[in-house]
Write a protein that holds these residues in place. Sequence first.
Motif, PDB file in Angstrom:
ATOM      1  N   GLY A 195     -31.280   6.847  49.873  1.00  0.00           N
ATOM      2  CA  GLY A 195     -32.231   7.011  48.782  1.00  0.00           C
ATOM      3  C   GLY A 195     -33.456   7.830  49.142  1.00  0.00           C
ATOM      4  O   GLY A 195     -34.258   8.158  48.280  1.00  0.00           O
ATOM      5  N   LEU A 196     -33.619   8.158  50.410  1.00  0.00           N
ATOM      6  CA  LEU A 196     -34.749   8.977  50.828  1.00  0.00           C
ATOM      7  C   LEU A 196     -34.315  10.433  50.923  1.00  0.00           C
ATOM      8  O   LEU A 196     -33.131  10.746  50.843  1.00  0.00           O
ATOM      9  N   VAL A 197     -35.268  11.317  51.087  1.00  0.00           N
ATOM     10  CA  VAL A 197     -34.996  12.732  51.328  1.00  0.00           C
ATOM     11  C   VAL A 197     -35.688  13.119  52.628  1.00  0.00           C
ATOM     12  O   VAL A 197     -36.542  12.381  53.132  1.00  0.00           O
ATOM     13  N   LYS A 198     -35.336  14.282  53.172  1.00  0.00           N
ATOM     14  CA  LYS A 198     -35.870  14.704  54.480  1.00  0.00           C
ATOM     15  C   LYS A 198     -37.383  14.637  54.541  1.00  0.00           C
ATOM     16  O   LYS A 198     -37.950  14.200  55.538  1.00  0.00           O
ATOM     17  N   ALA A 244     -33.236  16.457  64.869  1.00  0.00           N
ATOM     18  CA  ALA A 244     -33.041  15.423  63.851  1.00  0.00           C
ATOM     19  C   ALA A 244     -32.364  16.045  62.636  1.00  0.00           C
ATOM     20  O   ALA A 244     -32.591  17.208  62.311  1.00  0.00           O
ATOM     21  N   SER A 245     -31.526  15.236  61.970  1.00  0.00           N
ATOM     22  CA  SER A 245     -30.883  15.665  60.731  1.00  0.00           C
ATOM     23  C   SER A 245     -30.747  14.459  59.810  1.00  0.00           C
ATOM     24  O   SER A 245     -30.746  13.313  60.266  1.00  0.00           O
ATOM     25  N   TYR A 246     -30.631  14.727  58.506  1.00  0.00           N
ATOM     26  CA  TYR A 246     -30.478  13.662  57.518  1.00  0.00           C
ATOM     27  C   TYR A 246     -29.327  14.035  56.594  1.00  0.00           C
ATOM     28  O   TYR A 246     -29.335  15.106  55.986  1.00  0.00           O
ATOM     29  N   ASP A 247     -28.321  13.155  56.510  1.00  0.00           N
ATOM     30  CA  ASP A 247     -27.148  13.444  55.697  1.00  0.00           C
ATOM     31  C   ASP A 247     -26.556  12.137  55.181  1.00  0.00           C
ATOM     32  O   ASP A 247     -26.346  11.191  55.962  1.00  0.00           O
ATOM     33  N   ASN A 248     -26.310  12.076  53.876  1.00  0.00           N
ATOM     34  CA  ASN A 248     -25.674  10.911  53.244  1.00  0.00           C
ATOM     35  C   ASN A 248     -26.351   9.589  53.591  1.00  0.00           C
ATOM     36  O   ASN A 248     -25.682   8.597  53.887  1.00  0.00           O
ATOM     37  N   GLY A 249     -27.680   9.566  53.590  1.00  0.00           N
ATOM     38  CA  GLY A 249     -28.418   8.328  53.813  1.00  0.00           C
ATOM     39  C   GLY A 249     -28.599   7.930  55.266  1.00  0.00           C
ATOM     40  O   GLY A 249     -29.131   6.866  55.558  1.00  0.00           O
ATOM     41  N   ILE A 250     -28.177   8.770  56.197  1.00  0.00           N
ATOM     42  CA  ILE A 250     -28.295   8.471  57.625  1.00  0.00           C
ATOM     43  C   ILE A 250     -29.174   9.525  58.299  1.00  0.00           C
ATOM     44  O   ILE A 250     -28.867  10.714  58.258  1.00  0.00           O
ATOM     45  N   LEU A 251     -30.267   9.080  58.902  1.00  0.00           N
ATOM     46  CA  LEU A 251     -31.100   9.956  59.720  1.00  0.00           C
ATOM     47  C   LEU A 251     -30.560   9.880  61.143  1.00  0.00           C
ATOM     48  O   LEU A 251     -30.421   8.788  61.701  1.00  0.00           O
ATOM     49  N   SER A 252     -30.224  11.024  61.725  1.00  0.00           N
ATOM     50  CA  SER A 252     -29.707  11.085  63.105  1.00  0.00           C
ATOM     51  C   SER A 252     -30.697  11.844  63.967  1.00  0.00           C
ATOM     52  O   SER A 252     -31.097  12.953  63.624  1.00  0.00           O
TER      53      SER A 252
END
Length: 143
Positions: free
Chosen positions: A56-59, A115-123
């Motif tokens: 539900g968040l964005v980068k 860092a990356s954000y995809d499909n609700g997962i921050l990596s």
Amino acid sequence: MSLVKRTDRLPFILDDILNTDWFGGTSNGQKIGFNTPAVNVKESDNDFVIELAAPGLVKKDFNIELDNEVLTISSEVKKETTEEKDNYTRKEFGYSAFKRSFTLPDTVDIVDILASYDNGILSVKLPKKEEAKVQPKRLIEIS
């Protein structure tokens, strides 16, 4: 993965787990709520990866900071809506925030953290320094 054998390589996991008061706060008094995201930490021969579940968040909602060897991931989101009709006004607002901190081991190359954000997962990828990577088996000749 066995934490017993690898605690010298994954001390930041233990910092996060051992500093948590499972009844609503941390040992330093910082309150955490139900919106504190779950975290997975993976280790490979070349890096560590922190995965944080935050659907539900964005980068732009994330803030990732490195201060000395402490990596802090935080977010603060405020939402407000107003609906005005003939004889009433409805105003709703929401607020959510979290902060997670991890003490990084000396083996992390802090210059190349990604860092990356995809499909609700921050990596967050924490590469290991060359000297900390597992070296392949080799034969040493006797002179």
